[in-house]
Structures are given as C-alpha cells and as structure tokens.
Design a protein around this motif. Sequence first.
Motif, short mmCIF file in Angstrom:
data_model
loop_
_atom_site.label_atom_id
_atom_site.label_comp_id
_atom_site.label_asym_id
_atom_site.label_seq_id
_atom_site.Cartn_x
_atom_site.Cartn_y
_atom_site.Cartn_z
N GLU A 38 -70.29 6.58 -31.95
CA GLU A 38 -71.67 6.42 -32.92
C GLU A 38 -72.84 5.65 -32.46
O GLU A 38 -73.88 6.19 -32.58
N SER A 133 -63.10 15.85 -33.95
CA SER A 133 -63.95 15.14 -34.80
C SER A 133 -64.42 13.93 -34.01
O SER A 133 -65.68 13.38 -34.31
N LEU A 136 -67.98 14.45 -32.65
CA LEU A 136 -68.98 14.73 -33.55
C LEU A 136 -69.68 13.37 -33.71
O LEU A 136 -70.71 13.39 -34.48
N TYR A 137 -68.99 12.32 -33.47
CA TYR A 137 -69.71 11.14 -33.96
C TYR A 137 -71.00 10.61 -33.05
O TYR A 137 -71.85 10.14 -33.53
N CYS A 140 -73.74 12.88 -34.73
CA CYS A 140 -74.13 12.09 -35.99
C CYS A 140 -74.97 10.88 -35.78
O CYS A 140 -75.77 10.61 -36.39
N ARG A 144 -78.60 10.04 -36.98
CA ARG A 144 -79.00 8.76 -37.87
C ARG A 144 -80.02 7.76 -36.92
O ARG A 144 -80.72 7.15 -37.50
N VAL A 156 -74.90 9.79 -41.94
CA VAL A 156 -74.79 11.18 -41.40
C VAL A 156 -73.15 11.48 -41.30
O VAL A 156 -72.59 10.81 -40.55
N SER A 157 -72.83 12.54 -41.64
CA SER A 157 -71.38 13.18 -41.31
C SER A 157 -71.34 14.55 -40.95
O SER A 157 -72.43 15.09 -41.10
N ALA A 158 -70.39 15.28 -40.62
CA ALA A 158 -70.46 16.50 -39.97
C ALA A 158 -69.35 17.15 -40.44
O ALA A 158 -68.33 16.71 -40.68
N CYS A 166 -71.86 24.25 -37.17
CA CYS A 166 -71.39 22.79 -37.70
C CYS A 166 -72.32 22.46 -38.51
O CYS A 166 -73.62 22.70 -38.48
N PHE A 168 -74.33 19.35 -40.43
CA PHE A 168 -74.38 17.92 -40.45
C PHE A 168 -75.15 17.45 -41.79
O PHE A 168 -75.84 17.96 -42.26
N VAL A 170 -76.71 14.78 -44.12
CA VAL A 170 -77.63 13.37 -44.18
C VAL A 170 -77.82 12.87 -45.78
O VAL A 170 -78.26 13.80 -46.30
#
Lengths: 174, 186
Positions: A38, A133, A136-137, A140, A144, A156-158, A166, A168, A170
């Motif tokens: 991330e 997953s 996805l970091y 994300c 951010r 931010v997550s997904a 997908c 996201f 916020v």
Amino acid sequence: MGREVSESCVDSLLTEMVSTYCNRFYANKPELAARRIEAIGYQVGHQLSERYTMERPRFSDHLEAIKFICKDFWSEVFKKQIDNLKTNHRGTFVLQDNRFRWLSRISIDPSLESAESQDSSTPAESKAAQASSMHLYFPCGIIRGALSNLGIPCAVSADISNLPACSFVVRIKA
Amino acid sequence: MAPVAPRSGDAIFANMERVNAELFTLTYGATVRQLLTDLEEVEEVNKQLDQMGYNIGIRLIDEFLAKSNVSRCVDFRETAEVIAKVGFKMFLGVTASVSNWDADGTCCSIILEDNPLVDFVELPDTCQGLYYCNILSGVIRGALEMVSMKTEVTWIRDMLRGDDAYELQVKLLKQVPEEYPYKDDE
C-alpha cells in the motif's frame, strides 16, 4: 502523448513486487506485506496526481477532486474512466471499474484453491481470496496517495465480489 | 507451415498494448525506495532487485518468443543483437547497441543511452552503492537461462553514477544442452 512502455512491463513489475513482499519477505505476515504494498502505491499516486494536476486550478470541493480521479487520473493510468460513481454525500464514495485492468489477467493458483490447507485456521478458499486481495493494496494506495496530495486525507478499500468489476470505497476523514 | 519472418522491434512495439511510462517509472522508483527502507543494506537491495528481475525474465521470455517470431539464434553474437534490437525495443520502447566483443564471442556489452527506468531519478549520497537498474540485469539473466544459456550480467557504466551511458556486460558462462522429455517413450 509522452513516452510509453509495453503494458507487460507494468504487469510483470506489479506481479513481482507483490510476490516479493507476500511470498519472500513477509510470507507469514500478510498484514505487514499489505502495508508495504500500500505504501508503494501511495507514493506512486502522490507523485502521479502532482504531475497530472500541474496545470489545473485548485479543486473547489471533495466531489470535484473525486471526479478528477474517476476521469482524468483513471484515463491516464488505465486508459478508461471509472464506470460508476456513487456517494452517500457524507464523505463516502464508491468508484466502480467494470473491468479493472490489473485483475483481468490474474488467475488464482489452483493449488491454493484445491489443496488441503496446511493451517486449519485459514481454509484454502480464504487463502485464495487473500492472494488476489494482495494485488488490490497497490491500487488502493494509489488512490489514497493521489487524494492526499490534493489535500484530502482518506481511507481506501476495495471490493471484488463481482469480478472482473472492482469497486474502490473511499472514506474521507472528517 | 511456412516459417514466419522475424519481426522488427519497432513493428512489435507498435502492436503491443502500451501504457504511459510514468506509471512504470514511478512504480519502479517507489519499489526501490520501499526496498531501501525495509532492507536498509544497499547490497541487499541490489540482490533483491536482481532476483525480481530474474523472476520476471523467466516469464517474459515466453511473451518475447510468442510475439517476435525470432527463431533459434546461430550464435551468442546474434542473441545479443536480438536482445538489444528486439527485446529492449518491444518492452521498454528503446533500442540498445552491442559492442566490446571479446575474441571468442562469449562476452559483450549492451549499451543503453535512453532508459525509461531512470526518468526523474537522482541518487542521494547514501545510495552510492546502489545499482538502481539491477532489475534489468536480472531480466536478461533469467530470460537467457530459459533458452539454455547461463550468463553473468554486470553493470559497467551507469549514468546515475556519473557515467555517460548504461553499459551491461553479458558474459556467456555455458550453454546448457537441451534435455528432451525422452522418458515418455522408453
């Protein structure tokens, strides 16, 4: 159009970066690997949004900044815009990409899906989910980083329950 | 089936899916930066970048062969030319040149004057021992290993260290004879 490289350069680099952190450095500490990945994304998003907003006036509100991420920013990075934007008008925005490029060519390692899990506390299925997953970091982090460079601190997550779409999420910090 | 002619690096690059190089350059930069933070030792970062490159190279060779129509190279000289003219072009969009051959044709230099990895990059004094582009040497080593060539790839010149070009020395250590899966027929 500025300089270009083949898409496989970016794909290979991302796959290998994620695998280095998840499988080599922090094989047993996924939460640490996630934080590092991330952070790399954050750095990239921060720098990209600095470059892409150089010749623009300041955004008047959060929505304007989010729209910039959905349109201009997403087009630069993914050659398409975000397909759907939703908000609760209280600081949460959901950005949906119906065919998110960085997941479109990922397959889940079948040995993770079918093999008997070594550790009974993590069933094979959740391991497989964890593997994707991890990818996805990075995006994300990019979102951010980009928003934080525009003066908007957020989390931010997904959500990938509808692959290849997908979403996201916020959440802007008040 | 008639053999298909090998394609030029430019032609392949024109047909590749391409993305803006800033994303690639900044992602690589951010990765190197994070590695420096996590590993602390510059030597260890060099090693990890090389390993990442190797892992990429062993997969990238498939895409290279599939898209380039390059057939078996007659010798290592041709191999080096193909890497410089086709390989670099189709992935990074830049062409490299080959020179400094030794007498028996097993060691040469691949020279890059333009390198998208280092746009916006300046090395601080604390990173003097860093081979910032070490991922590239790993990619070449990994890719060649998959086509039966064990090589040693080292940096000779590096513009981030004040040289006038990027020069990679590629040394052929040995050709590994191909092993066919004969066992099936026994």
